[in-house]
Write a protein that holds these residues in place. Structure first.
Motif, short mmCIF file in Angstrom:
data_model
loop_
_atom_site.label_atom_id
_atom_site.label_comp_id
_atom_site.label_asym_id
_atom_site.label_seq_id
_atom_site.Cartn_x
_atom_site.Cartn_y
_atom_site.Cartn_z
N ARG A 80 66.66 -92.63 -22.75
CA ARG A 80 66.96 -90.84 -22.68
C ARG A 80 66.78 -90.18 -24.18
NH1 ARG A 80 69.75 -88.97 -18.52
NH2 ARG A 80 69.87 -90.47 -17.14
N ARG A 81 66.71 -91.12 -25.52
CA ARG A 81 66.60 -90.86 -27.21
C ARG A 81 65.22 -90.46 -26.82
NH1 ARG A 81 67.56 -95.70 -30.66
NH2 ARG A 81 67.36 -96.69 -28.38
N LEU A 82 63.75 -90.81 -25.91
CA LEU A 82 62.58 -90.79 -25.87
C LEU A 82 62.49 -89.31 -25.08
CD1 LEU A 82 60.97 -94.26 -24.28
CD2 LEU A 82 60.68 -92.79 -26.28
N LEU A 83 63.11 -88.93 -24.08
CA LEU A 83 63.30 -87.51 -23.59
C LEU A 83 63.74 -86.86 -24.60
CD1 LEU A 83 64.99 -88.86 -19.99
CD2 LEU A 83 62.29 -87.94 -20.10
N ALA A 105 65.42 -97.11 -16.96
CA ALA A 105 64.87 -95.97 -17.14
C ALA A 105 65.91 -94.49 -16.58
CB ALA A 105 63.84 -95.45 -17.94
N PRO A 106 66.06 -93.28 -17.27
CA PRO A 106 66.11 -92.20 -16.60
C PRO A 106 65.21 -91.59 -15.86
CG PRO A 106 66.06 -91.73 -19.18
CD PRO A 106 66.22 -93.33 -18.51
N PRO A 107 65.90 -90.80 -14.71
CA PRO A 107 64.96 -90.96 -13.86
C PRO A 107 63.63 -89.19 -14.02
CG PRO A 107 66.80 -89.81 -12.89
CD PRO A 107 67.05 -91.02 -14.08
N GLU A 108 64.33 -88.69 -15.38
CA GLU A 108 63.11 -87.61 -15.30
C GLU A 108 61.70 -88.48 -16.29
OE1 GLU A 108 67.02 -86.08 -16.48
OE2 GLU A 108 66.35 -88.08 -16.41
N LEU A 109 61.89 -89.49 -16.70
CA LEU A 109 61.30 -90.59 -17.67
C LEU A 109 59.33 -91.26 -16.27
CD1 LEU A 109 60.07 -91.37 -20.34
CD2 LEU A 109 61.63 -93.10 -20.59
N VAL A 110 58.73 -90.92 -17.01
CA VAL A 110 58.12 -91.53 -15.83
C VAL A 110 57.57 -92.69 -16.56
CG1 VAL A 110 55.49 -90.98 -14.77
CG2 VAL A 110 56.65 -88.98 -15.22
N VAL A 111 57.84 -93.70 -15.49
CA VAL A 111 57.49 -95.00 -16.04
C VAL A 111 56.28 -95.81 -15.48
CG1 VAL A 111 58.14 -97.19 -17.25
CG2 VAL A 111 59.70 -95.23 -16.52
N LEU A 112 55.02 -96.28 -16.24
CA LEU A 112 54.18 -96.58 -15.35
C LEU A 112 54.47 -98.36 -15.93
CD1 LEU A 112 51.11 -94.66 -16.18
CD2 LEU A 112 52.83 -94.99 -14.33
N PRO A 113 54.53 -99.27 -15.59
CA PRO A 113 55.66 -100.63 -15.29
C PRO A 113 54.62 -101.65 -15.26
CG PRO A 113 56.67 -100.36 -13.69
CD PRO A 113 55.67 -98.77 -14.00
N ALA A 335 56.48 -84.97 -34.10
CA ALA A 335 57.51 -86.01 -34.43
C ALA A 335 58.70 -84.77 -34.45
CB ALA A 335 57.71 -86.90 -35.32
N GLU A 336 58.70 -83.58 -34.95
CA GLU A 336 60.16 -83.11 -34.86
C GLU A 336 60.00 -81.37 -34.55
OE1 GLU A 336 59.94 -82.42 -39.37
OE2 GLU A 336 60.67 -84.27 -39.83
N PRO A 337 59.71 -81.40 -32.89
CA PRO A 337 59.52 -81.03 -32.25
C PRO A 337 61.26 -79.75 -32.33
CG PRO A 337 60.78 -82.99 -30.43
CD PRO A 337 60.03 -82.88 -32.14
N GLU A 338 60.89 -78.36 -32.09
CA GLU A 338 62.04 -77.88 -32.53
C GLU A 338 62.94 -77.42 -30.80
OE1 GLU A 338 60.76 -73.72 -33.53
OE2 GLU A 338 60.56 -74.32 -35.56
N ALA A 339 61.99 -77.78 -29.65
CA ALA A 339 62.66 -78.26 -28.29
C ALA A 339 61.82 -78.52 -27.15
CB ALA A 339 62.62 -76.10 -28.15
N VAL A 340 62.29 -79.65 -26.67
CA VAL A 340 61.97 -80.14 -25.78
C VAL A 340 62.72 -79.68 -24.26
CG1 VAL A 340 60.96 -83.18 -24.73
CG2 VAL A 340 61.65 -82.14 -27.21
N PHE A 341 61.37 -79.90 -22.86
CA PHE A 341 61.88 -79.61 -21.81
C PHE A 341 61.13 -80.63 -21.22
CE2 PHE A 341 62.38 -75.20 -23.68
CZ PHE A 341 63.16 -74.73 -22.71
N VAL A 342 61.32 -81.32 -20.00
CA VAL A 342 61.00 -82.08 -19.83
C VAL A 342 61.57 -81.58 -17.90
CG1 VAL A 342 61.66 -84.82 -18.55
CG2 VAL A 342 62.03 -84.29 -21.43
N ALA A 343 60.58 -81.89 -17.44
CA ALA A 343 60.88 -81.21 -16.11
C ALA A 343 61.89 -79.60 -15.18
CB ALA A 343 61.07 -82.11 -15.24
N GLY A 344 61.04 -79.26 -17.19
CA GLY A 344 61.78 -77.78 -16.72
C GLY A 344 62.83 -77.31 -16.78
N VAL A 345 63.27 -78.95 -17.89
CA VAL A 345 64.81 -78.29 -18.30
C VAL A 345 65.18 -79.12 -19.89
CG1 VAL A 345 66.90 -79.42 -18.43
CG2 VAL A 345 66.02 -79.39 -15.85
N ARG A 346 66.05 -78.11 -20.41
CA ARG A 346 65.71 -77.99 -22.22
C ARG A 346 66.70 -78.87 -22.02
NH1 ARG A 346 65.88 -73.63 -26.93
NH2 ARG A 346 65.65 -75.41 -28.80
N ARG A 347 66.42 -80.37 -23.19
CA ARG A 347 66.98 -81.20 -23.77
C ARG A 347 68.07 -81.58 -24.57
NH1 ARG A 347 66.24 -85.17 -19.74
NH2 ARG A 347 67.18 -86.66 -22.03
#
Length: 347
Positions: A80-83, A105-113, A335-347
């Motif tokens: 979640r912190r990564l997202l 991991a949360p479902p929004e995070l794409v993980v290639l294991p 490393a300091e984004p003002e806003a982050v959107f993941v799958a269309g939702v603001r974190r």
């Protein structure tokens, strides 16, 4: 001079998901253009008619969310912190076999294991940090091939193998492992920190160095890896890693941003890694590429349905960052984004 950031009240009133348009920002690689988001996808890039709720971002830049090509989520969970920090996809290079079935991991995070490393009996990492299932031990080429099948059937998207001093897989076993992995459509990442180990991994046909090696590489080793890929992890290791990355990149290797999260402790985009990439000769555009489009292409995320993180494409997943400065000139802004959107939702 960049435009002032919106007030807190303005931010609270802005759309945080659903259907909306960002206006006035420069989409890196496109220019100043509107970006429309609907139902988690990028609906349009260009001139979008009025109607949907708007975010005004003149003087800001939009870039794809980042991909970290070397993490250990089971060793140091931080999905979640990564997202929240702008990392929307990771390559999880070594975790217990159970992790392939029991996603943490949360479902929004794409993980290639990768699942556990395929290693020799008593080989790295089973006698130290990875004693609790991070290595899958084999004693023959046939067993190595079966291990690849076991991991592939369990959902692994990449195979990781340590190339070290004994106990280690012999070259013939490594070659058999790589051949089987390629037959299953999987790349092989080699943990090879010394020159002789990196050369053995290259001769076996491994696809990507999991780290920039820490011992100065001989010219013939660099040449052996030409045209393949290397994951940076400069902030995790000292030594000659930065100089080696410079040599490998000059030989035509694809550089992929990676932090070795778990060994490192910051579940975010690493400003230290960015600084070290600059010291290794990458400019802002090259660093942005190593964090976004290069790994998206290398790991096949740009060919997913819909196209995944790392690219901004109409119809693709709306995972992106808004940053305060042009990252091609000031890469530390990533490393300091003002806003982050993941799958269309603001974190």
């Amino acid at each position: 001079m960049s435009a002032p950031a919106p007030s807190v009240s303005a931010v609270e009133a802005e759309p945080r998901g659903g259907h909306f348009v960002i206006r006035g920002a420069e989409i890196v690689g496109v220019g100043v253009a509107d970006l429309a988001v609907k139902d988690g996808r990028i609906a349009a890039i260009g001139s979008v008619p009025a109607g949907p709720p708007e975010l005004r971002r003149a003087g800001r830049w939009i870039v794809p969310a980042a991909i970290d090509s070397h993490v250990h989520l089971s060793f140091l969970p931080g999905g979640r912190r990564l997202l929240d920090a702008g990392v929307a996809a990771v390559v999880d290079l070594a975790a217990p076999l159970s992790g392939l079935a029991e996603r943490e991991a949360p479902p929004e995070l794409v993980v290639l294991p990768s699942g556990p490393m395929i290693t020799a009996r008593g080989g790295y990492p089973t006698r130290d940090w990875g004693s609790d299932g991070y290595g899958l031990e084999v004693e023959s080429a046939a067993a190595a091939e079966q291990a690849v099948d076991t991991l592939a059937d369990a959902g692994a998207k990449v195979i990781k193998v340590p190339v070290t001093d004994a106990p280690a897989l012999p070259p013939a076993t490594l070659r058999a492992l790589v051949t089987r992995a390629h037959a299953r459509g999987l790349k092989v990442a080699a943990h090879a920190l010394l020159d002789r180990h990196a050369r053995v991994a290259a001769e076996a046909g491994a696809d990507v160095l999991a780290h920039a090696p820490v011992e100065p590489l001989q010219a013939r080793t660099v040449e052996a890896w030409a045209g393949r890929a290397v994951i940076s992890t400069l902030s995790a290791f000292g030594g000659a890693a930065g100089e080696n990355l410079t040599k490998l990149r000059a030989a035509g290797m694809t550089v992929l941003y990676g932090t070795d999260l778990g060994n490192t402790q910051i579940a975010a985009i690493s400003g230290e890694e960015i600084d070290l990439l600059l010291e290794a000769g990458l400019d802002g555009q090259a660093i942005l590429t190593a964090m976004t489009t290069a790994p998206a292409q290398y790991w096949g995320l740009d060919q997913a349905t819909p196209p995944g993180p790392g690219v901004l494409r109409v119809g693709g997943v709306a995972s992106f960052m808004i940053v305060a400065a042009d990252p091609r000139l000031t890469p530390g802004t990533l490393a300091e984004p003002e806003a982050v959107f993941v799958a269309g939702v603001r974190r």
